[in-house]
Design a protein around this motif. Structure first.
Motif, PDB file in Angstrom:
ATOM      1  N   PHE A   1       1.465  -0.764   0.140  1.00  0.00           N
ATOM      2  CA  PHE A   1      -0.152  -0.282  -0.114  1.00  0.00           C
ATOM      3  C   PHE A   1       1.135   0.819  -0.229  1.00  0.00           C
ATOM      4  O   PHE A   1       0.847   2.297  -0.691  1.00  0.00           O
ATOM      5  CB  PHE A   1      -0.914  -0.232   1.499  1.00  0.00           C
ATOM      6  N   LEU A   2       2.290   0.633   0.872  1.00  0.00           N
ATOM      7  CA  LEU A   2       3.398   2.458   0.711  1.00  0.00           C
ATOM      8  C   LEU A   2       3.302   2.954  -0.337  1.00  0.00           C
ATOM      9  O   LEU A   2       3.919   3.573  -0.753  1.00  0.00           O
ATOM     10  CB  LEU A   2       3.720   1.927   2.153  1.00  0.00           C
ATOM     11  N   ILE A   3       3.992   1.672  -1.194  1.00  0.00           N
ATOM     12  CA  ILE A   3       4.753   1.620  -2.328  1.00  0.00           C
ATOM     13  C   ILE A   3       3.711   2.431  -3.560  1.00  0.00           C
ATOM     14  O   ILE A   3       4.495   3.342  -4.157  1.00  0.00           O
ATOM     15  CB  ILE A   3       5.065   0.293  -2.396  1.00  0.00           C
ATOM     16  N   ILE A   4       2.432   1.514  -3.136  1.00  0.00           N
ATOM     17  CA  ILE A   4       1.460   2.077  -4.828  1.00  0.00           C
ATOM     18  C   ILE A   4       1.218   3.517  -4.293  1.00  0.00           C
ATOM     19  O   ILE A   4       1.344   4.127  -4.766  1.00  0.00           O
ATOM     20  CB  ILE A   4       0.465   1.058  -4.249  1.00  0.00           C
ATOM     21  N   PHE A   5       1.365   3.752  -3.314  1.00  0.00           N
ATOM     22  CA  PHE A   5       0.820   5.694  -2.404  1.00  0.00           C
ATOM     23  C   PHE A   5       1.618   6.265  -3.251  1.00  0.00           C
ATOM     24  O   PHE A   5       1.503   7.478  -4.052  1.00  0.00           O
ATOM     25  CB  PHE A   5       0.492   5.653  -0.777  1.00  0.00           C
ATOM     26  N   ALA A   6       3.392   5.853  -2.823  1.00  0.00           N
ATOM     27  CA  ALA A   6       4.894   6.828  -3.199  1.00  0.00           C
ATOM     28  C   ALA A   6       4.498   7.111  -4.563  1.00  0.00           C
ATOM     29  O   ALA A   6       5.041   7.666  -5.454  1.00  0.00           O
ATOM     30  CB  ALA A   6       5.537   5.664  -2.797  1.00  0.00           C
TER      31      ALA A   6
END
Length: 128
Positions: free
Chosen positions: A13-18
């Motif tokens: 989720f954090l990778i996709i957000f970034a």
């Protein structure tokens, strides 16, 4: 409960957000370079693009720090120009010029339908 899969989900989720955040910044920078900045040479623009591809986050931060103020000014100028074009189109599509609006307001004032203050407000609105 399998905590490994929960942490994997959070990490993804954090990778996709970034990634999405980077794409938004990238498109803002490219829009500023190619559509709003008419003073920078093509070679400098190419260098910025190459660095955006090779060192994406670092280049984006440097661009925002070095050219952020000018970027904001160019965006504000483009927004003001778009508003003026839209207002002109609306006036044209409505088929009434500011002079016609003022003349109609003056006729209403002369007929006693509106007061002097209302006439001044209509006149100011027509001229804006």
């Amino acid at each position: 409960m399998d905590w490994g899969s929960s942490w994997d989900f959070l990490w993804h989720f954090l990778i996709i957000f970034a990634w999405i955040a980077y794409l938004l910044v990238l498109f803002q920078i490219l829009g500023d370079l190619f559509w709003r900045d008419h003073e920078t040479s093509g070679w400098i623009k190419a260098v910025w693009v190459i660095f955006l591809i090779v060192f994406p986050w670092l280049t984006a931060f440097i661009y925002l720090i070095a050219r952020g103020k000018g970027m904001a000014q160019r965006a504000a100028t483009a927004a003001a120009a778009a508003k003026q074009e839209t207002d002109a189109y609306i006036r044209e599509a409505a088929g009434r010029t500011p002079a016609q609006e003022i003349a109609d307001a003056k006729a209403l004032l002369d007929a006693g339908t509106i007061t002097q203050a209302e006439y001044e407000a209509l006149k100011a609105k027509a001229l804006s």
